[in-house]
Design a protein around this motif. Structure first.
Motif: not given
Ligand code: TTP
Length: 396
Positions: A6-12, A14, A23, A78, A82, A84, A87, A103-104
């Motif tokens: 999983l590597a789609a997150g925004q990393g807010t 960070m 991230k 993704q 929305a 995990t 995703a 998790n990436g």
């Protein structure tokens, strides 16, 4: 087994470091954060890796390409972050047979991923002293009892086994990925896990070491971990008058000038220039094309690509983004006089880093005027500037 990373997150949390780089692509020793996860999956025998991407997706795709270390890589988009489970569901068309989900943005001890694959259906867990801030596994009595449930942040944790976000699912779980929204308004993988637990014996696989990299100081911790694994290698141009001690890697195309002292672990990447007369210590990463000049001391820090700290500076326990320029005499304070833990602002809230020593986080393109003093736990956003002689005590 296929592995979904999983590597789609925004990393807010960070930010500002994740503003231009997703991230999972932030540097951890000699490769991006997510590459450590993908490598662990490949070392454990993954036959294909499906990367779920979304935020700044092209950066991830460019790095891994269609094949990485001889293993096919495919991509699932993704559109909206929305949750995990959502995703993994985005990767559904790529799945057949048992599959793993990692998790990436987590670092695992690689041997454990091997054990996770072997034990399928299984879930990685780590023993923690205070589990109340994690998803906590309940297990059947007995040392190797199977998992009976996961409770989020329980007031009375049933065990001290925290969910480490790595799963090996049976093929049937592909049909269980569409879960309703949780109270947090996300489609969460723990609801998929709950269904797997109902139908199968799920083995807990205990990790020796694990790190969830969500906030800037955890990026430092990730580098502390992975730089310590490096073996000494000097391929660059190193002056006879420089002293390199311990696990120091100087890549080809990097330059270390006279009078420099480097105490490992440290990694000086291609095109970086260190010295003359610089002191680099602690777990430090100096990325490609960065410059650390005369009478500059860098301790336990990440200095990103193209960044210059050229004259008369101290930088400790800090993360500097790309193309930052510290004016001559810019100094970072990384310790409070009262010895209290350093606090840092994450999504508008002041939180403890649980670190006695933490310096600053500077986003890409930050420029400081000469003789700037920066106080502990400071965040400088992308492109921020300071005036000559300024003491900066508030984030900007
Ligand atoms: P998080 O750390 O919860 O989310 P994030 O990485 O976007 O960071 P932040 O909370 O600071 O905004 O996500 C855990 C992992 O799952 C991480 O590898 C990103 C990934 N993820 C997705 O791929 N899609 C999603 O919709 C979510 C929520 C997470």
């Amino acid at each position: 087994m296929k592995a979904v990373v999983l590597a789609a997150g925004q990393g807010t949390r960070m930010r500002p470091l994740s503003e231009s780089i997703p991230k999972p692509m932030l540097p951890v020793a000699d490769r991006p954060l997510a590459a450590h996860t993908v490598d662990a999956a490949i070392d454990a025998g993954a036959t294909e890796v499906v990367l779920v991407i979304g935020y700044e997706a092209e950066t991830v795709r460019e790095y891994f390409g269609p094949e990485y270390r001889g293993v096919p890589i495919s991509y699932a988009i993704q559109e909206e972050q929305a949750g995990t489970a959502d995703a993994v569901n985005a990767a559904r068309d790529h799945l057949e047979g048992p599959f793993a989900v990692l998790n990436g943005d987590n670092l695992y001890d690689p041997a454990a991923i091997d054990r996770l694959f072997d034990a399928c259906p299984a879930i990685c867990a780590i023993e923690v002293a205070d589990p109340s801030n994690y998803g906590v596994l309940s297990t059947e009595p007995g040392r190797d009892g199977s998992v009976t449930g996961i409770v989020e942040k329980p007031a009375e944790p049933p065990t001290n086994l925290a969910n480490a976000g790595a799963y090996a699912f049976p093929a049937e779980a592909r049909e269980w990925l569409e879960v309703p929204e949780s109270e947090r308004g996300e489609h969460e993988i723990t609801d998929v896990v709950a269904q797997v637990i109902d139908e199968y014996d799920v083995t807990p696989v205990t990790l020796e070491r694990w790190l969830d990299v969500g906030r800037p100081w955890e990026l430092l911790e990730a580098n502390e971990w992975k730089l310590a694994d490096l073996e000494r290698r000097i391929d660059g141009d190193v002056s006879e008058d420089a002293r390199l001690e311990g696990a120091v890697v100087v890549e080809e195309g990097a330059t270390v000038e006279p009078g420099v002292v480097i105490e490992g672990p440290a990694l000086i990447r291609e095109g970086a220039e260190v010295g003359p007369n610089a002191y680099v210590r602690g777990a430090t990463l100096i990325e490609a094309d960065a410059e650390v000049g005369h009478a500059v001391e860098i301790k336990n820090s990440v200095i990103s690509r193209g960044t210059s700290v050229s004259h008369l500076s101290y930088v400790g326990d800090s993360v500097l983004g790309r193309h930052v320029n510290f004016g001559a005499g810019t100094n970072v304070a990384n310790l409070r006089h009262d010895d209290d833990d350093i606090r840092f602002t994450v999504k508008g809230e002041r939180v403890s880093t649980d670190r006695r020593k933490f310096g600053v986080v500077a986003g890409d393109g930050v420029k400081t005027g000469i003789n700037t003093s920066l106080t502990p736990g400071l965040k400088l956003t992308t492109g921020a500037t300071t005036m000559p002689g300024e003491t900066v005590e508030r984030d900007r």
